[in-house]
Scaffold this motif. Sequence first.
Motif, PDB file in Angstrom:
ATOM      1  N   LEU A  51       7.213  -7.962 -12.740  1.00 54.74           N
ATOM      2  CA  LEU A  51       6.172  -8.601 -12.242  1.00 54.74           C
ATOM      3  C   LEU A  51       4.945  -8.255 -12.940  1.00 54.74           C
ATOM      4  N   ALA A  52       4.217  -9.581 -13.262  1.00 53.36           N
ATOM      5  CA  ALA A  52       2.944  -9.463 -14.117  1.00 53.36           C
ATOM      6  C   ALA A  52       1.731  -9.893 -13.330  1.00 53.36           C
ATOM      7  N   LEU A  53       0.816  -8.908 -12.978  1.00 52.56           N
ATOM      8  CA  LEU A  53      -0.417  -9.219 -12.102  1.00 52.56           C
ATOM      9  C   LEU A  53      -1.509  -9.338 -12.958  1.00 52.56           C
ATOM     10  N   THR A  54      -2.356 -10.124 -12.562  1.00 47.51           N
ATOM     11  CA  THR A  54      -3.915 -10.329 -13.104  1.00 47.51           C
ATOM     12  C   THR A  54      -4.622 -10.238 -11.746  1.00 47.51           C
ATOM     13  N   LYS A  55      -5.912  -9.374 -11.889  1.00 49.60           N
ATOM     14  CA  LYS A  55      -6.620  -9.332 -10.821  1.00 49.60           C
ATOM     15  C   LYS A  55      -8.109  -9.344 -11.256  1.00 49.60           C
ATOM     16  N   ASP A  56      -9.164  -9.334 -10.074  1.00 53.73           N
ATOM     17  CA  ASP A  56     -10.496  -9.238 -10.509  1.00 53.73           C
ATOM     18  C   ASP A  56     -10.859  -7.798 -10.533  1.00 53.73           C
ATOM     19  N   ALA A  57     -11.500  -7.838 -11.723  1.00 49.32           N
ATOM     20  CA  ALA A  57     -12.250  -6.372 -12.096  1.00 49.32           C
ATOM     21  C   ALA A  57     -12.997  -6.178 -11.078  1.00 49.32           C
ATOM     22  N   GLY A  58     -12.930  -4.701 -10.916  1.00 51.68           N
ATOM     23  CA  GLY A  58     -14.048  -4.244  -9.775  1.00 51.68           C
ATOM     24  C   GLY A  58     -13.264  -4.203  -8.152  1.00 51.68           C
ATOM     25  N   LYS A  59     -12.214  -4.673  -8.196  1.00 51.31           N
ATOM     26  CA  LYS A  59     -11.484  -4.675  -6.898  1.00 51.31           C
ATOM     27  C   LYS A  59      -9.962  -3.726  -6.954  1.00 51.31           C
ATOM     28  N   LYS A  60      -9.573  -3.045  -6.146  1.00 54.88           N
ATOM     29  CA  LYS A  60      -8.391  -2.409  -6.086  1.00 54.88           C
ATOM     30  C   LYS A  60      -7.375  -3.074  -5.581  1.00 54.88           C
ATOM     31  N   ALA A  61      -6.008  -2.963  -6.118  1.00 47.96           N
ATOM     32  CA  ALA A  61      -5.035  -3.782  -5.410  1.00 47.96           C
ATOM     33  C   ALA A  61      -3.986  -2.916  -5.257  1.00 47.96           C
ATOM     34  N   THR A  62      -2.857  -3.346  -4.250  1.00 46.68           N
ATOM     35  CA  THR A  62      -1.743  -2.587  -3.996  1.00 46.68           C
ATOM     36  C   THR A  62      -0.533  -3.505  -4.095  1.00 46.68           C
ATOM     37  N   ILE A  63       0.669  -3.130  -4.698  1.00 47.90           N
ATOM     38  CA  ILE A  63       1.685  -3.684  -4.526  1.00 47.90           C
ATOM     39  C   ILE A  63       2.817  -3.070  -3.996  1.00 47.90           C
ATOM     40  N   LYS A  64       3.535  -3.693  -2.954  1.00 45.02           N
ATOM     41  CA  LYS A  64       4.598  -2.929  -2.232  1.00 45.02           C
ATOM     42  C   LYS A  64       5.851  -3.691  -2.297  1.00 45.02           C
ATOM     43  N   LEU A  65       6.903  -3.054  -2.641  1.00 48.12           N
ATOM     44  CA  LEU A  65       8.346  -3.618  -2.567  1.00 48.12           C
ATOM     45  C   LEU A  65       8.855  -3.094  -1.311  1.00 48.12           C
ATOM     46  N   MET A  66       9.156  -3.976  -0.549  1.00 48.94           N
ATOM     47  CA  MET A  66       9.781  -3.647   1.183  1.00 48.94           C
ATOM     48  C   MET A  66      11.223  -4.395   1.057  1.00 48.94           C
ATOM     49  N   ASP A  67      12.135  -3.757   1.912  1.00 52.56           N
ATOM     50  CA  ASP A  67      13.368  -4.662   2.494  1.00 52.56           C
ATOM     51  C   ASP A  67      13.052  -5.484   3.630  1.00 52.56           C
ATOM     52  N   SER A  68      13.901  -5.991   4.129  1.00 52.15           N
ATOM     53  CA  SER A  68      13.847  -6.861   5.187  1.00 52.15           C
ATOM     54  C   SER A  68      13.490  -6.351   6.430  1.00 52.15           C
ATOM     55  N   LYS A  69      13.496  -5.009   6.549  1.00 52.04           N
ATOM     56  CA  LYS A  69      13.084  -4.388   7.863  1.00 52.04           C
ATOM     57  C   LYS A  69      11.582  -3.882   7.879  1.00 52.04           C
ATOM     58  N   GLY A  70      11.222  -4.052   6.618  1.00 51.84           N
ATOM     59  CA  GLY A  70       9.776  -3.756   6.221  1.00 51.84           C
ATOM     60  C   GLY A  70       9.599  -2.206   5.829  1.00 51.84           C
ATOM     61  N   THR A  71      10.719  -1.537   5.307  1.00 46.96           N
ATOM     62  CA  THR A  71      10.870  -0.162   4.807  1.00 46.96           C
ATOM     63  C   THR A  71      10.156  -0.408   3.362  1.00 46.96           C
ATOM     64  N   VAL A  72       9.128   0.380   3.070  1.00 45.32           N
ATOM     65  CA  VAL A  72       8.544   0.214   1.688  1.00 45.32           C
ATOM     66  C   VAL A  72       9.575   1.005   0.607  1.00 45.32           C
ATOM     67  N   LEU A  73       9.956   0.679  -0.158  1.00 40.88           N
ATOM     68  CA  LEU A  73      10.829   1.032  -1.158  1.00 40.88           C
ATOM     69  C   LEU A  73       9.926   1.586  -2.437  1.00 40.88           C
ATOM     70  N   ASN A  74       8.983   0.979  -2.645  1.00 40.21           N
ATOM     71  CA  ASN A  74       7.831   1.396  -3.899  1.00 40.21           C
ATOM     72  C   ASN A  74       6.531   0.817  -3.657  1.00 40.21           C
ATOM     73  N   GLU A  75       5.535   1.607  -3.753  1.00 43.54           N
ATOM     74  CA  GLU A  75       4.111   1.261  -3.830  1.00 43.54           C
ATOM     75  C   GLU A  75       3.458   1.627  -5.032  1.00 43.54           C
ATOM     76  N   GLU A  76       2.541   0.915  -5.577  1.00 43.92           N
ATOM     77  CA  GLU A  76       1.886   0.984  -6.580  1.00 43.92           C
ATOM     78  C   GLU A  76       0.352   0.514  -6.414  1.00 43.92           C
ATOM     79  N   ARG A  77      -0.546   1.436  -6.540  1.00 43.37           N
ATOM     80  CA  ARG A  77      -1.894   1.188  -6.362  1.00 43.37           C
ATOM     81  C   ARG A  77      -2.637   0.851  -7.905  1.00 43.37           C
TER      82      ARG A  77
END
Length: 135
Positions: A63-89
């Motif tokens: 996954l390649a992400l570009t975002k605004d400078a000066g803002k935080k972002a979060t990436i969550k990988l979840m299964d179909s039940k909503g369980t978070v398998l991985n989270e990156e800040r």
Amino acid sequence: MKKLTSIIAIALLATTTVFNANAEDKKTATTNTSSSSVFEYKSSQLNVGMYESGKVNSMKLNLALTKDAGKKATIKLMDSKGTVLNEERIGKKLTGYNFRFDFSTVEAGKYFIEITEGDSIITKEIIKSTNTLSY
């Protein structure tokens, strides 16, 4: 000559009226959409690209992400039940980020990647079958 002057005056009046009408429309659209998340998303630089690394059906999703400078972002990988398998800040200073997840270690099924930056949210669906990833 008098007729030509009248035609030019009418043309200028019509042009001025059209420009003023358009200016008012833009002004109204800007002030009325301040609470709309769609408007905020359009003004954001939040973009996501996904691709498999290496060979086809490698089960390693990049996954390649570009975002605004000066803002935080979060990436969550979840299964179909909503369980978070991985989270990156991702911190405020970064404007680009690459993330890789190996789907060969998880069961076949539906997965979701959710990217959040302020009020902007992008959700991507990934379907893992026995030997392939669809996204």
